[in-house]
Design a protein around this motif. Structure first.
Motif, PDB file in Angstrom:
ATOM      1  N   UNK A  97     -66.091   4.062   7.369  1.00 20.80           N
ATOM      2  CA  UNK A  97     -65.491   4.884   8.428  1.00 20.80           C
ATOM      3  C   UNK A  97     -64.068   4.413   8.707  1.00 20.80           C
ATOM      4  N   UNK A  98     -63.886   3.100   8.787  1.00 25.17           N
ATOM      5  CA  UNK A  98     -62.573   2.529   9.081  1.00 25.17           C
ATOM      6  C   UNK A  98     -61.573   2.923   7.995  1.00 25.17           C
ATOM      7  N   UNK A  99     -62.045   2.790   6.738  1.00 23.36           N
ATOM      8  CA  UNK A  99     -61.173   3.097   5.620  1.00 23.36           C
ATOM      9  C   UNK A  99     -60.788   4.586   5.618  1.00 23.36           C
ATOM     10  N   UNK A 100     -61.750   5.445   5.911  1.00 22.64           N
ATOM     11  CA  UNK A 100     -61.447   6.874   5.944  1.00 22.64           C
ATOM     12  C   UNK A 100     -60.430   7.171   7.041  1.00 22.64           C
ATOM     13  N   UNK A 101     -60.616   6.489   8.192  1.00 24.31           N
ATOM     14  CA  UNK A 101     -59.662   6.705   9.282  1.00 24.31           C
ATOM     15  C   UNK A 101     -58.260   6.331   8.829  1.00 24.31           C
ATOM     16  N   UNK A 102     -58.147   5.183   8.157  1.00 22.89           N
ATOM     17  CA  UNK A 102     -56.822   4.726   7.726  1.00 22.89           C
ATOM     18  C   UNK A 102     -56.188   5.694   6.735  1.00 22.89           C
ATOM     19  N   UNK A 103     -56.968   6.100   5.738  1.00 24.53           N
ATOM     20  CA  UNK A 103     -56.381   6.984   4.731  1.00 24.53           C
ATOM     21  C   UNK A 103     -56.045   8.334   5.334  1.00 24.53           C
ATOM     22  N   UNK A 104     -56.937   8.851   6.190  1.00 23.95           N
ATOM     23  CA  UNK A 104     -56.669  10.161   6.789  1.00 23.95           C
ATOM     24  C   UNK A 104     -55.437  10.085   7.671  1.00 23.95           C
ATOM     25  N   UNK A 105     -55.303   8.996   8.446  1.00 22.14           N
ATOM     26  CA  UNK A 105     -54.166   8.975   9.362  1.00 22.14           C
ATOM     27  C   UNK A 105     -52.862   8.747   8.607  1.00 22.14           C
ATOM     28  N   UNK A 106     -52.885   7.885   7.576  1.00 26.37           N
ATOM     29  CA  UNK A 106     -51.655   7.713   6.798  1.00 26.37           C
ATOM     30  C   UNK A 106     -51.305   9.019   6.079  1.00 26.37           C
ATOM     31  N   UNK A 107     -52.292   9.628   5.438  1.00 26.58           N
ATOM     32  CA  UNK A 107     -52.052  10.881   4.717  1.00 26.58           C
ATOM     33  C   UNK A 107     -51.456  11.934   5.619  1.00 26.58           C
ATOM     34  N   UNK A 108     -52.047  12.088   6.794  1.00 30.88           N
ATOM     35  CA  UNK A 108     -51.552  13.131   7.691  1.00 30.88           C
ATOM     36  C   UNK A 108     -50.209  12.788   8.299  1.00 30.88           C
ATOM     37  N   UNK A 109     -49.962  11.489   8.532  1.00 33.11           N
ATOM     38  CA  UNK A 109     -48.649  11.110   9.059  1.00 33.11           C
ATOM     39  C   UNK A 109     -47.565  11.388   8.031  1.00 33.11           C
ATOM     40  N   UNK A 110     -47.841  11.014   6.781  1.00 34.21           N
ATOM     41  CA  UNK A 110     -46.854  11.275   5.733  1.00 34.21           C
ATOM     42  C   UNK A 110     -46.620  12.779   5.622  1.00 34.21           C
ATOM     43  N   UNK A 111     -47.707  13.529   5.718  1.00 31.17           N
ATOM     44  CA  UNK A 111     -47.580  14.986   5.637  1.00 31.17           C
ATOM     45  C   UNK A 111     -46.731  15.502   6.789  1.00 31.17           C
ATOM     46  N   UNK A 112     -46.972  14.972   7.983  1.00 28.46           N
ATOM     47  CA  UNK A 112     -46.204  15.405   9.151  1.00 28.46           C
ATOM     48  C   UNK A 112     -44.732  15.083   8.993  1.00 28.46           C
ATOM     49  N   UNK A 113     -44.450  13.875   8.480  1.00 32.53           N
ATOM     50  CA  UNK A 113     -43.050  13.489   8.290  1.00 32.53           C
ATOM     51  C   UNK A 113     -42.378  14.378   7.256  1.00 32.53           C
ATOM     52  N   UNK A 114     -43.127  14.675   6.199  1.00 31.42           N
ATOM     53  CA  UNK A 114     -42.585  15.508   5.128  1.00 31.42           C
ATOM     54  C   UNK A 114     -42.321  16.929   5.632  1.00 31.42           C
ATOM     55  N   UNK A 115     -43.244  17.404   6.453  1.00 32.55           N
ATOM     56  CA  UNK A 115     -43.136  18.765   6.953  1.00 32.55           C
ATOM     57  C   UNK A 115     -41.883  18.920   7.820  1.00 32.55           C
ATOM     58  N   UNK A 116     -41.659  17.939   8.696  1.00 35.78           N
ATOM     59  CA  UNK A 116     -40.504  18.049   9.589  1.00 35.78           C
ATOM     60  C   UNK A 116     -39.207  17.854   8.805  1.00 35.78           C
ATOM     61  N   UNK A 117     -39.267  16.995   7.782  1.00 35.84           N
ATOM     62  CA  UNK A 117     -38.093  16.785   6.925  1.00 35.84           C
ATOM     63  C   UNK A 117     -37.709  18.098   6.238  1.00 35.84           C
ATOM     64  N   UNK A 118     -38.751  18.735   5.684  1.00 34.65           N
ATOM     65  CA  UNK A 118     -38.520  19.970   4.939  1.00 34.65           C
ATOM     66  C   UNK A 118     -38.033  21.074   5.870  1.00 34.65           C
ATOM     67  N   UNK A 119     -38.670  21.178   7.027  1.00 37.78           N
ATOM     68  CA  UNK A 119     -38.281  22.221   7.989  1.00 37.78           C
ATOM     69  C   UNK A 119     -36.828  22.021   8.426  1.00 37.78           C
ATOM     70  N   UNK A 120     -36.462  20.776   8.735  1.00 38.54           N
ATOM     71  CA  UNK A 120     -35.091  20.512   9.169  1.00 38.54           C
ATOM     72  C   UNK A 120     -34.114  20.810   8.043  1.00 38.54           C
TER      73      UNK A 120
END
Ligand code: ADP
Length: 605
Positions: A97-120
């Motif tokens: 569970x801990x590992x899934x939380x880490x991968x999901x949160x890193x994956x989604x954070x990177x996605x969020x950063x990429x999304x805002x980068x691309x939008x800007x």
């Protein structure tokens, strides 16, 4: 058209752009999350190490707990082993569970950063980019491609590490249990790999077709169930044809969905059969080994078959890795390709603010302009246009449709750059100025007013975020729209736009004028602002425009000449050139293009 779209999309998927240093750039994206990633890998290893133990414990539970050599089950030993096993499984679940939380949160954070980068980044792209590129494609990059990136980490990276470690751990347990049986299991592997490959290829193909058919369906829905699409279908009585188009695609979709489900089931069934064949063979080989004098306990066999069955899924996950990696690098490549686009219109390093002297003066000096996406060999849209508009003047551009009037108005705020020649704003070449400051000084009211799906107040404050309610009302009064707004039950908080209150064309125009008044630019461009209105609305809007243009340089692109007879200067544009210029009276005396246009309009109205 939709079929071609899907085909194009599919081809695009297949042919992802080649981005140099792709891996280094992906690593760079994950750099800020290094600690979480290191922790994830550590957890994977701990989890795997823990998973080696239970099979060995199982063996002991059988051989010393349940069926000890000296007879009856040994409950204390059994209890001890079972408790350790349960504790280990709980620990392993928590780590998972801990590992899934880490991968999901890193994956989604990177996605969020990429999304805002691309939008800007897209916000900074020049207008030409958006006229060249289909909106759907841009949206798909932002939504689907960026969305896919989150999956890369959780599916690919985690599964590669996790599965490798699990397979290795299982393999170690198997070897400890019995190296002879391990050889049997390993020999049987290629058969499963082969079957899985074959079915996998078929599944991928069906999945591709299903996706394509689904995107066709979506595209038909978008096209025909939009307001304009429905209007078009109704007015040309094409509803039946639309239903037919949808039905054909729908039949395909149904067929493919069934096929997809079935291919999944075949895959599953093959694995199931395999999973039961291997233990059967293990039993037979074990019997043969025992007969041959090798010591193989019941516990060994039970533990071995358990591990071997658990090994199957991670192993298949690893086999899929190549495909996953390909998909994820294609996703990254496409996103990075967009991030690498250089806006062709951007501030120079030493760009300066708009000079305050001569503010409102606009000069075109031998301006030639060709649209970047115009077909090869077609003539330039503007073929050497020169004029000067003095601060505070009311200048009108008239002439036949397609002459290049709107193009002139696009070049002033630098929505496109000239092909040759110079445009000066307040005496400075627009390419030397800070683009934002240039834009701040120019207001546009065009034929098509764009209001956001938001309240009237929010739409107005788009021009001036810190405007007070009084500012809003003042501007609305000047634009002849205050009374109308005040008559709505929610007043300035009335939500307008696609899913909100439907303002009439004239009302929308007046809200747009109020918005421009709040912006208070030095230069006002009116691009056929009243041409879509009926004559009553036109008069109200016209009078609002007159108020708005007072005290600022105004450029009016007009279809109806009656609205520009009072202009300080009228430029007659034809075929990308200014063919006549002067006041209304001067142009009438000239008895040329303008006089002819005017005569025609006077006699027909
Ligand atoms: P007007 O405002 O006088 O009606 P425009 O300035 O809109 O004329 O258009 C002038 C010419 O430029 C037209 O022939 C039009 O087809 C062409 N044009 C307008 N926009 C584009 C574009 N984005 N790409 C290529 N050609 C364009």
């Amino acid at each position: 058209m939709s079929g071609q779209d899907a085909e194009a999309q599919r081809r695009e998927n297949a042919a992802a752009p080649r981005i140099p240093h792709l891996l280094a750039r992906i690593r760079h994206l994950f750099e800020p999350h290094k600690r979480a990633l290191v922790l994830t890998i550590a957890l994977v290893f701990v989890g795997a190490a823990i998973s080696v133990a239970p099979p060995l414990l199982t063996k002991h539970a059988f051989d010393f707990g349940l069926f000890p050599k000296d007879g009856a089950p040994n409950v204390p030993i059994l209890l001890e082993l079972v408790l350790i096993m349960v504790a280990l499984w709980i620990a392993s679940a928590i780590i998972g569970v801990w590992q899934t939380y880490l991968t999901a949160s890193v994956g989604n954070k990177v996605m969020g950063e990429l999304r805002i980068k691309l939008f800007s980044h897209l916000q900074r792209m020049e207008l030409g980019f958006f006229t060249r590129t289909k909106t759907g494609v841009i949206q798909s990059r932002l939504q689907n491609d960026v969305g896919g990136v989150a999956g890369v980490l959780s599916n690919t990276v985690a599964s590669v590490i996790g599965n490798t470690v699990t397979v290795m751990a299982a393999f170690v347990s198997m070897l400890i249990l019995s190296w002879q049986l391990t050889i049997v299991a390993v020999i049987l592997m290629p058969a499963l790999i082969f079957a899985q490959r074959r079915i996998g290829a078929v599944r991928a193909k069906i999945a591709g077709l299903t996706q394509e058919s689904l995107s066709n369906l979506t595209s038909i829905t978008q096209e025909s169930l939009s307001v304009s699409g429905i209007l078009l279908a109704k007015s040309f009585t094409q509803q039946q044809a639309e239903i037919g188009r949808y039905a054909t695609e729908n039949v395909d979709q149904v067929r493919l969905q069934v096929k997809q489900t079935m291919s999944g089931q075949w895959f599953f069934a093959t694995v199931q059969v395999f999973l039961s064949i291997v233990p059967a063979i293990v039993y037979l080989v074990a019997a043969w080994l025992i007969l041959g004098g090798v010591e193989v306990t019941a516990g060994t066999i039970v533990a071995f078959t358990t591990v071997q069955a658990r090994l199957m899924w991670p192993l298949m996950g690893l086999m899929r890795v190549a495909l996953d990696l390909q998909t994820s690098s294609a996703l990254f490549s496409r996103i990075l390709e967009y991030l690498d686009l250089v806006p062709s219109i951007a501030d120079k390093p030493l760009a300066r603010p708009v000079p305050s002297e001569n503010l409102g003066r606009i000069e075109f000096d031998e301006v030639v302009f060709r649209y970047p996406d115009a077909p090869e060999g077609s003539p330039a849209t503007l073929k050497g246009v020169s004029f000067t508009i003095e601060p505070g003047q009311f200048a009108a551009f008239v002439g036949p449709s397609g002459a290049g009037k709107t193009t002139v108005s696009y070049l002033i705020p630098r929505l496109h750059d000239v092909s040759s020649g110079v445009i000066r704003f307040a005496g400075a070449d627009v390419r030397e100025l800070q683009q934002e400051d240039l834009m701040r000084n120019i207001g546009v009211v065009s034929q098509e007013t764009y209001l956001f799906h938001a309240t009237i107040a929010q739409n107005l404050r788009y021009a001036k975020p810190d405007a007070t309610q009084q500012d809003l009302e003042e501007a609305a009064k000047q634009a002849n729209i205050h009374k109308t707004i005040a008559s709505f039950p929610d007043g300035y908080d009335t939500v307008v736009g696609e899913r909100g209150y439907r303002l009439s064309g004239g009302e929308k125009q007046r809200v747009a004028i109020a918005r421009v008044l709040l912006k208070n630019p030095a230069v006002l461009i009116l691009d056929e602002a009243t041409s879509a209105l009926d004559s009553i609305s036109e008069r109200v809007v016209q009078s609002a425009l007159e108020t708005a243009s007072r005290g600022r340089t105004t450029i009016a692109i007009a279809h109806r000449l009656s609205t520009v007879v009072d202009a300080d200067v009228i430029f007659v544009v034809d075929g990308g050139r200014i063919v006549e210029r002067g006041s209304h009276d001067e142009l009438l005396n000239l008895d040329g293009v303008y006089a002819a246009l005017y005569q025609r309009q006077v006699t027909t109205s």
